[in-house]
Design an enzyme around this catalytic site. Structure first.
Site, PDB file in Angstrom:
ATOM      1  N   ARG A   1      33.026 -12.064 -31.987  1.00 14.67           N
ATOM      2  CA  ARG A   1      33.616 -10.731 -32.054  1.00 14.67           C
ATOM      3  C   ARG A   1      35.144 -10.808 -32.151  1.00 14.67           C
ATOM      4  O   ARG A   1      35.787 -11.554 -31.403  1.00 14.67           O
ATOM      5  CB  ARG A   1      33.212  -9.942 -30.806  1.00 14.67           C
ATOM      6  CG  ARG A   1      33.881  -8.609 -30.631  1.00 14.67           C
ATOM      7  CD  ARG A   1      33.381  -7.589 -31.606  1.00 14.67           C
ATOM      8  NE  ARG A   1      33.887  -6.264 -31.271  1.00 14.67           N
ATOM      9  CZ  ARG A   1      33.836  -5.222 -32.101  1.00 14.67           C
ATOM     10  NH1 ARG A   1      33.297  -5.355 -33.302  1.00 14.67           N
ATOM     11  NH2 ARG A   1      34.321  -4.048 -31.718  1.00 14.67           N
TER      12      ARG A   1
ATOM     13  N   GLU B   1       7.789 -18.889  -2.441  1.00 18.89           N
ATOM     14  CA  GLU B   1       7.993 -17.610  -3.106  1.00 18.89           C
ATOM     15  C   GLU B   1       9.476 -17.237  -3.152  1.00 18.89           C
ATOM     16  O   GLU B   1       9.966 -16.699  -4.152  1.00 18.89           O
ATOM     17  CB  GLU B   1       7.191 -16.526  -2.388  1.00 18.89           C
ATOM     18  CG  GLU B   1       5.681 -16.749  -2.479  1.00 18.89           C
ATOM     19  CD  GLU B   1       4.887 -15.796  -1.602  1.00 18.89           C
ATOM     20  OE1 GLU B   1       5.370 -14.674  -1.360  1.00 18.89           O
ATOM     21  OE2 GLU B   1       3.790 -16.183  -1.151  1.00 18.89           O
ATOM     22  N   ARG B   2      10.190 -17.516  -2.089  1.00 17.28           N
ATOM     23  CA  ARG B   2      11.613 -17.186  -2.063  1.00 17.28           C
ATOM     24  C   ARG B   2      12.414 -18.135  -2.946  1.00 17.28           C
ATOM     25  O   ARG B   2      13.359 -17.723  -3.624  1.00 17.28           O
ATOM     26  CB  ARG B   2      12.126 -17.225  -0.621  1.00 17.28           C
ATOM     27  CG  ARG B   2      11.629 -16.042   0.195  1.00 17.28           C
ATOM     28  CD  ARG B   2      11.842 -16.208   1.674  1.00 17.28           C
ATOM     29  NE  ARG B   2      11.471 -14.990   2.394  1.00 17.28           N
ATOM     30  CZ  ARG B   2      11.209 -14.919   3.683  1.00 17.28           C
ATOM     31  NH1 ARG B   2      11.266 -16.018   4.415  1.00 17.28           N
ATOM     32  NH2 ARG B   2      10.884 -13.783   4.255  1.00 17.28           N
TER      33      ARG B   2
ATOM     34  N   TYR C   1      -0.691 -15.228   8.574  1.00 17.61           N
ATOM     35  CA  TYR C   1      -0.051 -16.535   8.709  1.00 17.61           C
ATOM     36  C   TYR C   1      -0.077 -17.289   7.378  1.00 17.61           C
ATOM     37  O   TYR C   1       0.874 -18.006   7.047  1.00 17.61           O
ATOM     38  CB  TYR C   1      -0.757 -17.329   9.812  1.00 17.61           C
ATOM     39  CG  TYR C   1      -0.852 -16.545  11.099  1.00 17.61           C
ATOM     40  CD1 TYR C   1       0.264 -16.363  11.917  1.00 17.61           C
ATOM     41  CD2 TYR C   1      -2.041 -15.909  11.475  1.00 17.61           C
ATOM     42  CE1 TYR C   1       0.198 -15.612  13.077  1.00 17.61           C
ATOM     43  CE2 TYR C   1      -2.123 -15.151  12.635  1.00 17.61           C
ATOM     44  CZ  TYR C   1      -1.001 -15.007  13.427  1.00 17.61           C
ATOM     45  OH  TYR C   1      -1.065 -14.243  14.561  1.00 17.61           O
TER      46      TYR C   1
ATOM     47  N   GLU D   1       0.828  -1.202   0.000  1.00 18.75           N
ATOM     48  CA  GLU D   1       0.000   0.000   0.000  1.00 18.75           C
ATOM     49  C   GLU D   1       0.863   1.253   0.000  1.00 18.75           C
ATOM     50  O   GLU D   1       2.012   1.229   0.467  1.00 18.75           O
ATOM     51  CB  GLU D   1      -0.900   0.023   1.243  1.00 18.75           C
ATOM     52  CG  GLU D   1      -1.917  -1.097   1.285  1.00 18.75           C
ATOM     53  CD  GLU D   1      -2.871  -0.975   2.464  1.00 18.75           C
ATOM     54  OE1 GLU D   1      -3.796  -1.794   2.530  1.00 18.75           O
ATOM     55  OE2 GLU D   1      -2.677  -0.066   3.303  1.00 18.75           O
TER      56      GLU D   1
END
Length: 335
Positions: free
Chosen positions: A270, A244-245, A235, A127
Site C-alpha cells: 500500500r 484445554e487451556r 473431576y 445449560e
C-alpha cells in the site's frame, strides 16, 4: 517462521502437511461455511483421511500414536490459517476424555471413528440459566434397568449441528453437587428423543455451529457412562482443563502470526503520499511492538508445550497461557 523450540523433524514434517491441507481444504470454503453457519461432515472425513484427527490416538485405535504436541501443531496452524469455524478443538477434547477415562470397549468402539471423522465429537456442558456453573446442571440421567434415561437442555454447544458423538454432562445424583455429576456418551444416530435446536447467531465465529440441544427421554446403554463409576464427571472435566487451556494459548499464537503476516503484506504494498505505508516511522513502531508481544508469547507457549509433553505443566500455568494468549491476540490484532 522457524519451528518452535519443542518441535523435532517429525513435528516439522507434520506441520507442513497440516498447513498444506488447511490451505487446500479450508481457505476455498471459508466464505461458504460462514454463510451456511457450519463446516460440513465431508470436511471432517477429509481431515480424518489426512491424519489430522487421529494424530495422537494410539495406533491400536486407528490413530498415529504421536505425542499430544502434534495436536498443538494443528491448533497453531489453524490459527495461522485464520479459521475459527472448524471445531477441531472440542472434537480433540472428546478424544482425550475417552483416552483418559474410557474403558477398553469404549475406546475400541469410538476412537477409530473419531480418528476417521466418522464421528464428530461435542461436549454438552452449558445449560440455559446455569452458564458454566457445572455443579448446578439440571440435565438428569436416571438408571432404568440397564439404560440411562437422559432429560435436559443444553446451549452454546460447539459442533452442535454436526456432532454425532456427544459427551453429555448430567446429574446422576440430583441431591449431590460436584459428586453427583457424570459424563455419558450419546451416539445421536442411535437414540430417540434427541433434538437439535437453533444454530445460534453469534457476533463472531460465524462458520462454527454453536447450538441448542435437547434430550427428552433419551435412552443410552449403561456402559456409555464414562469412567468406572458414577459421580466422576466433575473431576474428569477439571483434570482435562490443563490441555484445554493450553490449546487456547496455542491457537492465539497462530492468530498473532497471521495478523502480523497480513499486516506486513498490506503495508509493504500500500502506498500513501508517494511512499509505502511500511516506510512511515509510526508503522514500523507499531509492527515492532506487535512483533515483540508475539515473540514473548511464543516463548511462553513453547515453554508450556514442552512442560505439557513432559507431564509437568500445572493448571495455574496453563491458565496463564489461556489468559495471556487471548490478551495478546486481541492487542496484536487490534493494533
Amino acid at each position: 517462521l522457524k519451528p518452535s523450540s519443542w518441535m523435532n523433524d517429525d513435528h516439522v514434517a507434520y506441520q507442513d502437511a497440516v498447513r498444506q491441507f488447511l490451505q487446500a481444504e479450508v481457505m476455498p470454503n471459508k466464505e461458504r461455511w460462514t454463510e451456511q453457519g457450519f463446516v460440513e461432515r465431508e470436511f471432517w472425513l477429509k481431515a480424518g483421511e489426512a491424519g489430522l484427527l487421529g494424530a495422537t490416538i494410539p495406533e491400536e485405535y486407528g490413530g498415529s500414536g504421536a505425542a499430544r504436541s502434534f495436536d498443538a501443531v494443528t491448533f497453531l496452524e489453524q490459527g495461522r490459517a485464520g479459521d475459527s469455524g472448524w471445531g477441531f478443538g472440542v472434537h480433540n477434547i472428546v478424544t482425550h476424555y475417552l483416552l483418559a477415562y474410557g474403558t477398553e470397549a469404549q475406546k475400541k468402539r469410538w476412537l477409530p471413528g473419531l480418528a476417521s471423522g466418522e464421528f464428530v465429537g461435542a461436549i454438552a456442558m452449558t445449560e440455559p440459566g446455569t452458564g458454566s456453573d457445572l455443579q448446578s446442571v439440571r440435565t438428569r440421567a436416571e438408571l432404568d434397568g440397564d439404560h440411562y434415561v437422559i432429560d435436559g437442555a443444553k446451549t452454546f454447544i460447539t459442533n452442535g449441528q454436526t456432532a454425532n458423538l456427544i459427551c453429555v454432562v448430567a446429574k446422576t445424583d440430583a441431591d449431590a453437587k460436584a459428586s453427583g455429576i457424570s459424563l455419558i456418551m450419546v451416539e445421536t444416530d442411535e437414540v430417540d428423543g434427541f433434538k437439535r435446536g437453533r444454530n445460534l447467531n453469534k457476533v463472531g465465529m460465524k462458520r462454527q455451529d454453536t447450538s441448542e440441544l435437547f434430550f427428552e427421554g433419551v435412552r443410552v446403554p449403561r456402559e456409555n457412562l464414562l469412567g468406572p463409576k458414577e459421580g466422576q464427571g466433575f473431576y474428569q472435566l477439571m483434570n482435562q482443563l490443563v490441555w484445554e487451556r493450553l490449546l487456547v494459548g496455542v491457537s492465539a499464537l497462530g492468530a498473532c502470526d497471521l495478523a502480523l503476516a497480513e499486516t506486513l503484506a498490506y503495508v509493504t504494498e500500500r502506498k500513501v503520499f508517494g511512499k509505502r505505508v511500511f516506510e512511515l516511522q509510526n508503522t514500523r513502531f507499531k509492527l515492532a511492538e506487535a512483533t515483540t508481544k508475539t515473540e514473548v508469547l511464543r516463548a511462553f507457549i513453547d515453554q508450556c508445550v514442552t512442560e505439557f509433553d513432559a507431564g509437568t505443566l500445572t493448571t495455574a500455568k496453563a491458565s496463564m497461557a489461556k489468559y495471556w494468549g487471548s490478551e495478546v491476540q486481541c492487542e496484536v490484532i487490534d493494533e
